[in-house]
Design a protein around this motif. Sequence first.
Motif, PDB file in Angstrom:
ATOM      1  N   LYS A 291      13.637  -2.652  -7.367  1.00  0.00           N
ATOM      2  CA  LYS A 291      13.854  -3.757  -8.308  1.00  0.00           C
ATOM      3  C   LYS A 291      14.212  -3.234  -9.691  1.00  0.00           C
ATOM      4  O   LYS A 291      14.467  -4.030 -10.599  1.00  0.00           O
ATOM      5  CB  LYS A 291      12.572  -4.602  -8.436  1.00  0.00           C
ATOM      6  N   GLN A 292      14.168  -1.921  -9.874  1.00  0.00           N
ATOM      7  CA  GLN A 292      14.387  -1.267 -11.161  1.00  0.00           C
ATOM      8  C   GLN A 292      13.502  -1.884 -12.223  1.00  0.00           C
ATOM      9  O   GLN A 292      13.943  -2.236 -13.320  1.00  0.00           O
ATOM     10  CB  GLN A 292      15.863  -1.345 -11.552  1.00  0.00           C
TER      11      GLN A 292
ATOM     12  N   ASP B 175      -9.483  -8.514   2.917  1.00  0.00           N
ATOM     13  CA  ASP B 175      -9.035  -7.278   2.255  1.00  0.00           C
ATOM     14  C   ASP B 175      -7.525  -7.101   2.327  1.00  0.00           C
ATOM     15  O   ASP B 175      -7.038  -6.028   2.683  1.00  0.00           O
ATOM     16  CB  ASP B 175      -9.712  -6.065   2.890  1.00  0.00           C
ATOM     17  N   VAL B 176      -6.796  -8.144   2.069  1.00  0.00           N
ATOM     18  CA  VAL B 176      -5.342  -8.079   2.137  1.00  0.00           C
ATOM     19  C   VAL B 176      -4.786  -8.732   0.870  1.00  0.00           C
ATOM     20  O   VAL B 176      -5.255  -9.788   0.467  1.00  0.00           O
ATOM     21  CB  VAL B 176      -4.801  -8.845   3.367  1.00  0.00           C
ATOM     22  N   ALA B 177      -3.836  -8.071   0.252  1.00  0.00           N
ATOM     23  CA  ALA B 177      -3.161  -8.651  -0.907  1.00  0.00           C
ATOM     24  C   ALA B 177      -1.705  -8.201  -0.878  1.00  0.00           C
ATOM     25  O   ALA B 177      -1.410  -7.065  -0.516  1.00  0.00           O
ATOM     26  CB  ALA B 177      -3.833  -8.200  -2.198  1.00  0.00           C
ATOM     27  N   PHE B 178      -0.810  -9.114  -1.195  1.00  0.00           N
ATOM     28  CA  PHE B 178       0.602  -8.783  -1.186  1.00  0.00           C
ATOM     29  C   PHE B 178       1.196  -8.918  -2.593  1.00  0.00           C
ATOM     30  O   PHE B 178       0.865  -9.850  -3.311  1.00  0.00           O
ATOM     31  CB  PHE B 178       1.380  -9.723  -0.251  1.00  0.00           C
ATOM     32  N   VAL B 179       2.076  -7.973  -2.911  1.00  0.00           N
ATOM     33  CA  VAL B 179       2.921  -8.195  -4.078  1.00  0.00           C
ATOM     34  C   VAL B 179       4.029  -9.126  -3.606  1.00  0.00           C
ATOM     35  O   VAL B 179       4.641  -8.879  -2.566  1.00  0.00           O
ATOM     36  CB  VAL B 179       3.531  -6.867  -4.593  1.00  0.00           C
ATOM     37  N   VAL B 180       4.230 -10.216  -4.322  1.00  0.00           N
ATOM     38  CA  VAL B 180       5.320 -11.149  -3.994  1.00  0.00           C
ATOM     39  C   VAL B 180       6.147 -11.314  -5.253  1.00  0.00           C
ATOM     40  O   VAL B 180       5.643 -11.716  -6.287  1.00  0.00           O
ATOM     41  CB  VAL B 180       4.755 -12.519  -3.547  1.00  0.00           C
ATOM     42  N   THR B 181       7.404 -10.956  -5.157  1.00  0.00           N
ATOM     43  CA  THR B 181       8.240 -11.015  -6.350  1.00  0.00           C
ATOM     44  C   THR B 181       9.620 -11.578  -6.036  1.00  0.00           C
ATOM     45  O   THR B 181      10.046 -11.557  -4.884  1.00  0.00           O
ATOM     46  CB  THR B 181       8.314  -9.620  -7.014  1.00  0.00           C
TER      47      THR B 181
ATOM     48  N   ALA C 242       4.239   1.846  -1.170  1.00  0.00           N
ATOM     49  CA  ALA C 242       5.020   0.621  -0.957  1.00  0.00           C
ATOM     50  C   ALA C 242       5.339  -0.051  -2.290  1.00  0.00           C
ATOM     51  O   ALA C 242       6.485  -0.469  -2.535  1.00  0.00           O
ATOM     52  CB  ALA C 242       4.235  -0.340  -0.057  1.00  0.00           C
ATOM     53  N   VAL C 243       4.353  -0.163  -3.163  1.00  0.00           N
ATOM     54  CA  VAL C 243       4.566  -0.829  -4.452  1.00  0.00           C
ATOM     55  C   VAL C 243       5.537  -0.013  -5.305  1.00  0.00           C
ATOM     56  O   VAL C 243       6.429  -0.567  -5.952  1.00  0.00           O
ATOM     57  CB  VAL C 243       3.222  -1.058  -5.198  1.00  0.00           C
TER      58      VAL C 243
END
Length: 333
Positions: free
Chosen positions: A234-235, A326-332, A226-227
């Motif tokens: 997002k290049q 045990d949850v972490a999100f990439v937020v961009t 996913a990451v």
Amino acid sequence: MSPTGASRLRVRVRGVVQGVGFRPFVHQLATANGLTGWVRNDEQGVLFEVQGAAAEAMPRWMRERAPPLARVDAVEVEPVSPVEAEARFVIEASEKGGRAQVAIGPDAGVCQACIEEVCTPTARRFRYPFTTCTHCGPRHTITHSLPYDRPQTSMARFPLCAACAREYDDPSDRRFHAQPLACPACGPRLSQPLESIVATLREGGVVALKGVGGFQLVCDATNEAAVARLRSRKQRDGKPFAVMVSSLASARRLVTLTEVEDTLLTSWRRPIVLARRREALALAPSVAPGLAWLGVMLPTSPLHLLLFHEAAGRPAGVGWLEAPLDVAFVVTW
Ligand SMILES: [Zn+2]
Ligand SMILES: [Zn+2]
């Protein structure tokens, strides 16, 4: 003092004084001290008149007791003639016209009271992602023009329901004159239910959230595929991503936090805090490749918080925020 014994002052307050609960604050102070008069927003900030024995103390209280999101730059005072037969202190409708010289407050992270509300199954705003109050939520993002009043914001097309209108009109309510106030009955809604957003994230999808301050892309920070997909879309080749976690307890599993970093992370500005990495929770390698530091942040809006709440199985109350999740999100952006 006037010949009648009543003192009346006109007070101008400049700075970040709109959209931060300033009129309710003046109203509450005046009422609690038996003063009469009025307060309103205008293009220069907040203007009020107070009459009564404690009127002299009001200018000083503007700085000493200002609401958390306010920034008082100047307080100007002038004595005016007392008004006869004035019974109460009222919040007046704002004046329009002239050029805006007032600063509008920034968007603020969700406050503790609103966090508790969206996690309380019996509350009207249980799991409502657009919950706000006078002390938190969007300001700058939703304002089209000044003065800061609901008709000048993007909330204008969501007329208040009866229950919200009661809160708006009740000086003892924390939503008294809160312009972005909304609820599941009258406010904006998500285009997808929370459960399907969280299911998509769990399956490794990338979700676009139209949140405070624009669109954000979100994915599961523990899922390498996913990451990596988010990175290619997002290049963004090697630049590190910041990670959002549910609470301080969860953040401490990823990074070592000093006292200063603790305070920063939980402040109403909800910044991304760069801290030394720990890795008790295994993040996807491509979140921040080869770096000893990691950018972490806490949920900025109820919508973000509710993603974690949903992932945690919709626990009642806020006790779940005390334990690491045990949850972490990439937020961009
Ligand atoms: Zn709030
Ligand atoms: Zn409502």
